[in-house]
Design a protein around this motif. Structure first.
Motif, mmCIF file in Angstrom:
data_model
loop_
_atom_site.group_PDB
_atom_site.id
_atom_site.type_symbol
_atom_site.label_atom_id
_atom_site.label_comp_id
_atom_site.label_asym_id
_atom_site.label_seq_id
_atom_site.Cartn_x
_atom_site.Cartn_y
_atom_site.Cartn_z
ATOM 1 N N GLY A 37 -10.861 -0.838 9.577
ATOM 2 C CA GLY A 37 -9.897 -0.003 8.868
ATOM 3 C C GLY A 37 -9.619 1.327 9.529
ATOM 4 O O GLY A 37 -9.820 2.379 8.915
ATOM 5 N N VAL A 95 -7.883 4.544 -0.989
ATOM 6 C CA VAL A 95 -6.861 3.540 -0.681
ATOM 7 C C VAL A 95 -7.500 2.163 -0.485
ATOM 8 O O VAL A 95 -7.052 1.162 -1.051
ATOM 9 C CB VAL A 95 -6.053 3.952 0.565
ATOM 10 N N VAL A 96 -8.553 2.114 0.324
ATOM 11 C CA VAL A 96 -9.188 0.833 0.635
ATOM 12 C C VAL A 96 -9.813 0.208 -0.611
ATOM 13 O O VAL A 96 -9.815 -1.018 -0.771
ATOM 14 C CB VAL A 96 -10.254 1.024 1.739
ATOM 15 N N TYR A 156 0.801 -1.221 0.000
ATOM 16 C CA TYR A 156 0.000 0.000 0.000
ATOM 17 C C TYR A 156 0.838 1.277 0.000
ATOM 18 O O TYR A 156 0.295 2.368 -0.253
ATOM 19 C CB TYR A 156 -0.923 0.019 1.225
ATOM 20 N N THR A 172 -4.215 -1.834 5.990
ATOM 21 C CA THR A 172 -4.708 -0.455 5.887
ATOM 22 C C THR A 172 -4.980 0.121 7.266
ATOM 23 O O THR A 172 -4.772 1.322 7.506
ATOM 24 C CB THR A 172 -5.976 -0.380 5.019
ATOM 25 N N TYR A 232 -9.213 7.804 2.483
ATOM 26 C CA TYR A 232 -9.368 6.454 3.024
ATOM 27 C C TYR A 232 -10.086 5.565 2.006
ATOM 28 O O TYR A 232 -9.643 4.444 1.726
ATOM 29 C CB TYR A 232 -10.154 6.511 4.329
#
Length: 444
Positions: free
Chosen positions: A331, A93-94, A70, A113, A90
């Motif tokens: 997360g 990215v997730v 990541y 994450t 967020y």
């Protein structure tokens, strides 16, 4: 100190503690070596952010590899851009178009994450000179809600409903803060109830916990029913008939087995049974809850509930009476806030999971924010405390009279001491090298 502007590097270290040797953390399913994938977010200044994800030993290296996967999405990003739309960042990215295939929003990638975003939360709080609970508590309702991805949970709570809930929570917040600062947040102890402890140690630890001011206790169950009856009787005799005593099976049983087992423990007045069956079996938990509620036994679960969508179903389906979020399984705070909001809407108390390295340091912030801004209540709410490994943190939890004391240092309380990191890094740390040399652990 100059304010940082950009992320330069993200590192991950495999840190493990040989807790198996003393039986610490032992339950009906696990003999854990408390471990963590430890993240440091480095910036263009001396200021850094620290985060971790908890594991129980083998496989910790896989989480470290996922963290590295990541980093390309985050290194080089401007901090002003990240925190201006932290919720959007967020989600980006997730929901990466390729990495999400390994989840989505669950498993090793979600643990990774969580570690990264926990570190970003720590960095943000340090930049603002506040502990994380206060960083959140000082935000306007609209800003808090902007942190959350409402996709897949709008059928339980909408963005507008969440804003309304948080606005209502502003009333009395200053009084709640004064109470929190004066007495702290109530905790329960699991430290006297590990499955691998001998009877004399159980008695000793119960006596110590009572002296320290704890009124709420938890024990592990699930390996042998007669042994559980003997152990629960010991603890009940030590703590008396009126203090709350919870039980935790760590997913050991099938549904009908859980019901039958807990009926045999019911005379000892267990307050809840935690993780009675597979953590993914929402319908099974609902069946157990329906059978045990007439006996005064609630169902608690969530430490391995992997995302807000599963929590939505648990909360809506009557499958739990106590919601146990985990600061690393979800997360990071971005997703935890979503669960706090859903739980508040349906009036289910949130009692965070704290067994493991660093989890107590995290969850004190979560419970205090929940009390100040979301639920506004401590009724039927208690946060887990395990008295292990706090000495490895720069600003560890402070416990007085069975209550978490309010953290004051900027950040998320999760920075570990440099010596501890060097000693316990796996497999090259000095502690592990000695264990290998002495033949106590095998080299992999």
């Amino acid at each position: 100190m100059t304010r940082p502007t950009v992320i330069r590097e993200i590192s991950a270290r495999d840190i493990r503690f040989p807790t198996t040797l003393e039986g610490d953390g032992s339950d009906a399913m696990n003999e854990p070596d408390y471990s963590c994938a430890y993240v440091v977010v480095k910036t263009d200044t001396e200021l850094e952010g620290y985060g971790l994800t908890f594991t129980v030993g083998k496989g910790n290296e896989i989480v470290c590899c996922a963290i590295k996967a990541y980093t390309q999405l985050i290194v080089g990003k401007r901090l002003a851009d990240i925190f201006a739309d932290f919720g959007g960042f967020y989600r980006d990215v997730v929901q990466h178009g390729q990495l999400r295939w390994l989840g989505p929003e669950k498993g090793v990638t979600h643990l990774a994450t969580a570690a990264i975003f926990n570190a970003l939360w720590d960095l943000w709080a340090r930049m603002e000179g506040k502990p994380v609970w206060k960083l959140l508590a000082d935000m306007a309702p609209e800003q808090i809600v902007s942190l959350v991805d409402f996709r897949y949970i709008n059928d339980l709570i909408t963005r507008e409903e969440a804003i309304g809930l948080l606005k209502a929570g502003q009333q009395g917040k200053e009084d709640r803060l004064a109470k929190l600062l004066a007495q702290g947040y109530p905790a329960y102890t699991t430290s006297c109830g590990w499955l691998g402890y001998p009877d004399d140690k159980i008695r000793q630890l119960c006596e110590e916990a009572l002296t320290e001011g704890f009124d709420v206790f938890k024990m592990k169950v699930g390996a042998d029913v007669q042994d559980d009856i003997r152990r629960i009787q010991i603890i009940r005799e030590m703590i008396g008939p009126d203090r709350k005593l919870m039980t935790d099976a760590n997913q050991r049983w099938d549904v009908n087995e859980a019901i039958d087992w807990m009926k045999k423990l019911a005379p000892f007045k267990p307050y809840w049974i935690e993780e009675p069956t597979c953590p993914d079996d929402i319908l099974g938990h609902a069946t157990i809850a329906k059978a045990l509620n007439p006996l005064g036994i609630g169902v608690a679960t969530g430490e391995q509930c992997q995302n807000r969508i599963m929590f939505k179903q648990f909360l809506r389906g009557g499958a739990l009476q106590f919601c146990q979020i985990d600061s690393c399984r979800l997360g990071s705070l971005n997703e935890i806030i979503a669960v706090l909001l859903m739980a508040a809407k349906v009036n289910i108390p949130v009692c965070p999971h704290g067994g493991g390295v660093g989890l107590c340091e995290y969850i004190q912030h979560i419970s205090m924010f929940d009390y100040l801004c979301v639920s506004g209540s401590m009724e039927n709410r208690v946060t887990e405390y395990v008295d292990h490994l706090h000495e490895h943190f720069v600003t560890p939890v402070i416990m007085k009279k069975g209550h978490y004391q309010v953290p004051q240092a900027p950040g998320y309380s999760i920075e570990m001491k440099a010596d501890s990191l060097d000693m316990y890094e796996y497999p090259k740390g000095k502690v592990w090298q000695k264990l290998f040399d002495d033949g106590i652990y095998e080299r992999e």
